[in-house]
Enzyme design. Structure first.
Site, PDB file in Angstrom:
ATOM      1  NE  ARG A   5      -4.246  -1.375   0.233  1.00  0.00           N
ATOM      2  CZ  ARG A   5      -4.490  -2.265  -0.736  1.00  0.00           C
ATOM      3  NH1 ARG A   5      -3.672  -2.386  -1.750  1.00  0.00           N
ATOM      4  NH2 ARG A   5      -5.569  -3.023  -0.712  1.00  0.00           N
ATOM      5  CG  HIS A  56      -3.723   0.021  -6.822  1.00  0.00           C
ATOM      6  ND1 HIS A  56      -4.007   0.570  -5.606  1.00  0.00           N
ATOM      7  CD2 HIS A  56      -3.840  -1.317  -6.623  1.00  0.00           C
ATOM      8  CE1 HIS A  56      -4.277  -0.372  -4.720  1.00  0.00           C
ATOM      9  NE2 HIS A  56      -4.184  -1.538  -5.321  1.00  0.00           N
TER      10      HIS A  56
END
Ligand code: OXD
Length: 313
Positions: A225, A273
């Site tokens: 993350r 992402h």
């Protein structure tokens, strides 16, 4: 049975709603902006839901995350933690992550960023790298995706170590765990892959102290993350040469703002992402299976897909 989906963009929400309706034709599947009566909503399917939104449904039976991570659900201070939070995982997601890790570790191992930079300048610059068997790669986080990454890297012949909170053994991998094992692990990582879940303990773990513990000139691949990374520490480590390259798929702010210094940085490779971004066709089939099981049995037999809110993943 009533399900409401909340995704960051209406376009993606529409694709998922269509797919889920095809999988569950007898269910009432709706988008965030047209949820119907709040009392009727039993399930929500979400990616980064707006804080407070999930708590508006008093009869919720489960929250489904469109993805393996649930940090974006637990980030809501009003998240109804008494209902199960279901992760969407599957061979498809794992395969995508295997591909991403193999691609980017090989790219760094074979000095491709350097070769590409030389090619842009029309320079014939031969770089001789050691074979994978002498390249030390470390994977932080040995959950489902971390273990798949380790197995893939071992299969490519890399010299692999792994680090996790509690310790996990994988044949052929040097295992380290806990705060005590971190220093030895990092000293062994020429290429570090972060696949940790985001928890209060791992937030900001990729910081100046960690970079200083890596071999000089190591590279980093962050597929965990964005909040694992202290961005200014990375920029300083890249500028000093302490870290030679960073491949980043996740960011503290997504989409990454256009003015962010990572864009265009010669030692940063960016993917938006997409490491293991699930497509609606595959994802909806997995979610539909889980919803049917939840509806029939009130729980999932495979508890690996049920998040532990107290642990944060
Ligand atoms: C996930 C992700 O959590 O893609 O699955 O980040």
């Amino acid at each position: 049975m009533s399900v409401v989906l909340s995704l960051p963009t209406p376009e993606r929400a529409r694709q998922w709603v269509e797919r889920l309706r095809a999988e569950l034709p007898d269910w009432d599947i709706r988008e965030r902006d047209d949820p119907g009566p709040a009392e009727a909503v039993e399930y929500v399917v979400v990616w980064r839901p707006a804080p407070g939104w999930m708590a508006t449904f008093p009869n919720l039976k489960a929250i489904v995350s469109i993805g393996a991570g649930v940090d974006h659900v637990l980030a809501d201070p009003d998240c109804p933690r008494e209902v199960p939070i279901i992760k969407t995982t599957g061979e498809d997601l794992t395969q995508r992550m295997r591909e991403y890790v193999a691609l980017h570790v090989l790219r760094l191992h074979r000095a491709l960023p350097e070769l590409e930079a030389a090619a842009r300048e029309r320079r014939w610059s031969q770089v001789v790298v050691p074979p994978a068997t002498s390249r030390r790669v470390g994977v932080m986080g040995l959950g489902k995706l971390g273990r798949a990454a380790v197995m893939t890297l071992l299969g490519l012949g890399f010299d692999v170590s792994g680090w996790s909170r509690t310790g996990r053994a994988i044949e052929g991998m040097r295992g380290h765990h806990g705060a005590d094992g971190l220093g030895d692990f990092l000293a062994d990582c020429e290429i570090l892959v972060c696949l940790l879940p985001l928890t209060p303990e791992t937030r900001g773990i990729l910081d100046a102290r960690l970079f200083a513990a890596l071999p000089h000139g190591a590279s980093v691949v962050n597929v965990g993350r964005g909040q694992h990374l202290v961005e200014r520490d990375l920029l300083a480590a890249l500028d000093s040469g302490r870290i030679s390259h960073a491949t980043l798929d996740v960011f503290a702010t997504e989409p990454l703002p256009t003015e962010h210094p990572f864009w265009g940085h010669p030692a940063v490779s960016i993917t938006p992402h997409t490491a293991s971004l699930i497509d609606p066709a595959t994802g909806a089939a997995i979610i539909a299976r889980n919803l049917l099981e939840l509806d029939k049995h009130g729980e999932l037999a495979d508890t690996a897909n049920v998040a532990d809110a107290s642990r944060g993943y």
